[in-house]
Write a protein that holds these residues in place. Structure first.
Motif, PDB file in Angstrom:
ATOM      1  N   ASP A 265       1.008  -1.273   0.079  1.00 44.50           N
ATOM      2  CA  ASP A 265      -0.105   0.157   0.037  1.00 44.50           C
ATOM      3  C   ASP A 265       0.934   1.144  -0.078  1.00 44.50           C
ATOM      4  OD1 ASP A 265      -2.351  -1.393  -0.029  1.00 44.50           O
ATOM      5  OD2 ASP A 265      -2.649  -1.361   2.029  1.00 44.50           O
ATOM      6  N   ALA A 266       1.737   1.302   0.913  1.00 42.93           N
ATOM      7  CA  ALA A 266       2.946   2.442   0.812  1.00 42.93           C
ATOM      8  C   ALA A 266       3.496   2.473  -0.643  1.00 42.93           C
ATOM      9  CB  ALA A 266       3.818   2.314   1.824  1.00 42.93           C
ATOM     10  N   ALA A 267       3.843   1.436  -1.181  1.00 50.70           N
ATOM     11  CA  ALA A 267       4.436   1.495  -2.540  1.00 50.70           C
ATOM     12  C   ALA A 267       3.522   2.228  -3.517  1.00 50.70           C
ATOM     13  CB  ALA A 267       5.096   0.372  -2.927  1.00 50.70           C
ATOM     14  N   ILE A 268       2.226   1.783  -3.637  1.00 49.73           N
ATOM     15  CA  ILE A 268       1.256   2.097  -4.368  1.00 49.73           C
ATOM     16  C   ILE A 268       1.287   3.584  -4.151  1.00 49.73           C
ATOM     17  CG2 ILE A 268      -1.157   2.310  -4.854  1.00 49.73           C
ATOM     18  CD1 ILE A 268      -1.157  -0.885  -4.413  1.00 49.73           C
ATOM     19  N   GLU A 269       1.111   4.155  -3.104  1.00 53.25           N
ATOM     20  CA  GLU A 269       0.880   5.785  -2.502  1.00 53.25           C
ATOM     21  C   GLU A 269       2.098   6.476  -3.312  1.00 53.25           C
ATOM     22  OE1 GLU A 269       1.124   8.955   1.489  1.00 53.25           O
ATOM     23  OE2 GLU A 269       1.140   6.665   1.476  1.00 53.25           O
ATOM     24  N   ARG A 270       3.014   5.978  -3.094  1.00 52.95           N
ATOM     25  CA  ARG A 270       4.549   6.325  -3.811  1.00 52.95           C
ATOM     26  C   ARG A 270       4.256   6.448  -5.269  1.00 52.95           C
ATOM     27  NH1 ARG A 270       9.165   7.791  -0.743  1.00 52.95           N
ATOM     28  NH2 ARG A 270       8.709   7.716   1.528  1.00 52.95           N
ATOM     29  N   GLY A 271       3.848   5.304  -5.798  1.00 54.02           N
ATOM     30  CA  GLY A 271       3.717   5.320  -7.274  1.00 54.02           C
ATOM     31  C   GLY A 271       2.781   6.154  -7.585  1.00 54.02           C
TER      32      GLY A 271
ATOM     33  N   ALA B 111       9.239  -9.821  -5.480  1.00 53.49           N
ATOM     34  CA  ALA B 111       9.321 -10.965  -6.154  1.00 53.49           C
ATOM     35  C   ALA B 111       8.151 -11.640  -6.362  1.00 53.49           C
ATOM     36  CB  ALA B 111      10.363 -11.950  -5.763  1.00 53.49           C
ATOM     37  N   GLU B 112       7.122 -11.378  -5.579  1.00 51.69           N
ATOM     38  CA  GLU B 112       5.982 -12.322  -5.342  1.00 51.69           C
ATOM     39  C   GLU B 112       4.914 -11.642  -6.444  1.00 51.69           C
ATOM     40  OE1 GLU B 112       2.475 -13.958  -4.564  1.00 51.69           O
ATOM     41  OE2 GLU B 112       2.407 -12.090  -4.224  1.00 51.69           O
ATOM     42  N   SER B 113       4.375 -12.797  -7.171  1.00 51.27           N
ATOM     43  CA  SER B 113       3.641 -12.370  -8.555  1.00 51.27           C
ATOM     44  C   SER B 113       2.174 -11.771  -7.885  1.00 51.27           C
ATOM     45  CB  SER B 113       3.284 -13.782  -8.955  1.00 51.27           C
ATOM     46  OG  SER B 113       4.402 -14.534  -9.546  1.00 51.27           O
ATOM     47  N   GLY B 114       1.680 -11.889  -6.943  1.00 54.40           N
ATOM     48  CA  GLY B 114       0.528 -11.303  -6.600  1.00 54.40           C
ATOM     49  C   GLY B 114       0.612  -9.813  -6.198  1.00 54.40           C
ATOM     50  N   LEU B 115       1.659  -9.698  -5.656  1.00 49.04           N
ATOM     51  CA  LEU B 115       2.206  -8.020  -4.996  1.00 49.04           C
ATOM     52  C   LEU B 115       2.489  -7.386  -6.229  1.00 49.04           C
ATOM     53  CD1 LEU B 115       4.193  -9.042  -1.695  1.00 49.04           C
ATOM     54  CD2 LEU B 115       1.667  -8.912  -2.282  1.00 49.04           C
ATOM     55  N   ILE B 116       3.191  -7.901  -7.213  1.00 53.93           N
ATOM     56  CA  ILE B 116       3.629  -7.331  -8.397  1.00 53.93           C
ATOM     57  C   ILE B 116       2.404  -6.799  -9.146  1.00 53.93           C
ATOM     58  CG2 ILE B 116       4.906  -7.428 -10.727  1.00 53.93           C
ATOM     59  CD1 ILE B 116       6.786  -9.361  -9.060  1.00 53.93           C
ATOM     60  N   GLY B 117       1.290  -7.884  -9.478  1.00 56.25           N
ATOM     61  CA  GLY B 117       0.204  -7.694 -10.163  1.00 56.25           C
ATOM     62  C   GLY B 117      -0.681  -6.611  -9.223  1.00 56.25           C
ATOM     63  N   ARG B 118      -0.614  -6.416  -8.112  1.00 53.34           N
ATOM     64  CA  ARG B 118      -1.308  -5.413  -7.457  1.00 53.34           C
ATOM     65  C   ARG B 118      -0.725  -3.918  -7.770  1.00 53.34           C
ATOM     66  NH1 ARG B 118      -1.743  -6.506  -1.219  1.00 53.34           N
ATOM     67  NH2 ARG B 118      -2.218  -4.262  -1.457  1.00 53.34           N
ATOM     68  N   ILE B 119       0.500  -3.954  -7.787  1.00 57.29           N
ATOM     69  CA  ILE B 119       1.089  -2.639  -8.180  1.00 57.29           C
ATOM     70  C   ILE B 119       0.937  -2.192  -9.676  1.00 57.29           C
ATOM     71  CG2 ILE B 119       3.315  -1.370  -8.237  1.00 57.29           C
ATOM     72  CD1 ILE B 119       4.031  -3.042  -5.691  1.00 57.29           C
ATOM     73  N   CYS B 120       0.951  -3.223 -10.475  1.00 66.15           N
ATOM     74  CA  CYS B 120       0.643  -3.022 -11.827  1.00 66.15           C
ATOM     75  C   CYS B 120      -0.391  -2.366 -12.175  1.00 66.15           C
ATOM     76  CB  CYS B 120       0.814  -3.998 -12.832  1.00 66.15           C
ATOM     77  SG  CYS B 120       2.818  -4.667 -12.815  1.00 66.15           S
ATOM     78  N   ASP B 121      -1.564  -2.932 -11.462  1.00 72.32           N
ATOM     79  CA  ASP B 121      -3.234  -2.521 -11.601  1.00 72.32           C
ATOM     80  C   ASP B 121      -3.363  -1.415 -10.824  1.00 72.32           C
ATOM     81  OD1 ASP B 121      -3.536  -4.761 -12.935  1.00 72.32           O
ATOM     82  OD2 ASP B 121      -4.200  -5.967 -11.143  1.00 72.32           O
ATOM     83  N   ALA B 122      -2.566  -1.002  -9.894  1.00 72.81           N
ATOM     84  CA  ALA B 122      -2.928   0.209  -9.161  1.00 72.81           C
ATOM     85  C   ALA B 122      -2.007   1.696  -9.292  1.00 72.81           C
ATOM     86  CB  ALA B 122      -2.791   0.142  -7.547  1.00 72.81           C
ATOM     87  N   VAL B 123      -1.027   1.523 -10.043  1.00 75.12           N
ATOM     88  CA  VAL B 123      -0.167   2.529 -10.188  1.00 75.12           C
ATOM     89  C   VAL B 123      -0.219   2.824 -11.800  1.00 75.12           C
ATOM     90  CG1 VAL B 123       2.227   3.380 -10.152  1.00 75.12           C
ATOM     91  CG2 VAL B 123       1.472   2.181  -8.415  1.00 75.12           C
ATOM     92  N   PRO B 124      -0.605   4.241 -12.100  1.00 77.75           N
ATOM     93  CA  PRO B 124      -0.725   4.576 -13.616  1.00 77.75           C
ATOM     94  C   PRO B 124       0.654   4.949 -14.211  1.00 77.75           C
ATOM     95  CG  PRO B 124      -0.860   6.502 -11.862  1.00 77.75           C
ATOM     96  CD  PRO B 124      -0.752   5.124 -11.175  1.00 77.75           C
TER      97      PRO B 124
END
Length: 256
Positions: free
Chosen positions: A170-176, A193-206
């Motif tokens: 969540d903090a990474a998404i806020e920064r992105g 490295a974890e797939s699900g977490l990478i996917g969350r960031i890709c979906d949430a950061v523009p």
């Protein structure tokens, strides 16, 4: 190809689901080798550039020397070149922008720009890092180049325990999102490295999301399915090359 056109071409290579793959280099010779192998763009890694010059990582390469290295790499290839510029060799936004201008003037089309405190601990507050990014963007616009600012967060690298990375997303998404509003061109999450977490960031950061290959990171094809737009190899190529060199030398000198 002139710098502006190379910069535009470089930005267009960042496509969600069809990532730009950057096999990081450290000098003009390694740039030529990677270009000849079929690369679409050239990227340095700060650790590799430092090690090749006999320096430790962490902005130990003198700024003027780094600018010279950047220019030699740009001159060695027609491909777009992006430079790992660590924390900008300064803290204050105006000082950072002045330093980055040297990399622009060397002909590079982009930088990696991280939020960790070089020579200290932790990472810069979001408001300071966004001001730093915004000032770089303004400088580049004044120079008339669509410079690619790959905004890196060190949240995951500074937490070596991967089981705790989910709590940082969540903090990474806020920064992105904040970095995007400040004028960043991409968002770099090395250490994740974890797939699900990478996917969350890709979906949430523009922004196009950049992942660094390391042990445990999914293959490039899997990262593409997650929405990753850029894949870097960091210090891996340099380390592999030095290990190979050591083995070859051992055969010459008869070492065990």
């Amino acid at each position: 190809m002139e710098q502006k056109l190379r910069a535009e071409a470089f930005a267009e290579l960042h496509r969600r689901g069809d990532p730009l793959v950057l096999y990081n280099i450290w000098d003009a010779g390694s740039a030529k080798a990677v270009a000849a192998a079929g690369a679409k763009a050239i990227a340095t890694g700060s650790w590799s550039v430092a090690a090749a010059g006999g320096y430790p990582d962490g902005q130990a390469v003198p700024l003027l020397r780094l600018a010279e290295i950047a220019r030699s790499i740009v001159d060695a290839t027609d491909l777009p070149v992006t430079i790992d510029f660590e924390g900008g060799y300064a803290v204050e936004p105006d000082d950072v922008a002045l330093n980055v201008s040297r990399i622009v003037d060397a002909g590079a089309v982009g930088i990696n720009f991280e939020d960790q405190v070089i020579g200290g601990s932790g990472i810069h507050p979001v408001d300071l890092q966004t001001r730093r990014i915004r000032t770089i963007r303004l400088m580049a616009e004044n120079k008339g180049t669509p410079f690619f600012i790959n905004a890196r967060t060190d949240l995951f690298l500074q937490q070596p325990d991967a089981s705790r990375h989910e709590a940082l997303v969540d903090a990474a998404i806020e920064r992105g999102r904040a970095y995007a509003q400040a004028g960043a061109s991409g968002f770099f999450v090395p250490g994740l490295a974890e797939s699900g977490l990478i996917g969350r960031i890709c979906d949430a950061v523009p922004l196009p999301v950049n992942v660094m290959m390391r042990a445990g990171v999914p293959a490039v094809a899997a990262l593409a399915k997650l929405g990753v737009a850029r894949v870097s190899y960091g210090p891996g190529p340099y380390r592999a090359m030095i290990e190979w060199l050591g083995r070859q030398a051992a055969t010459v000198y008869g070492s065990p």
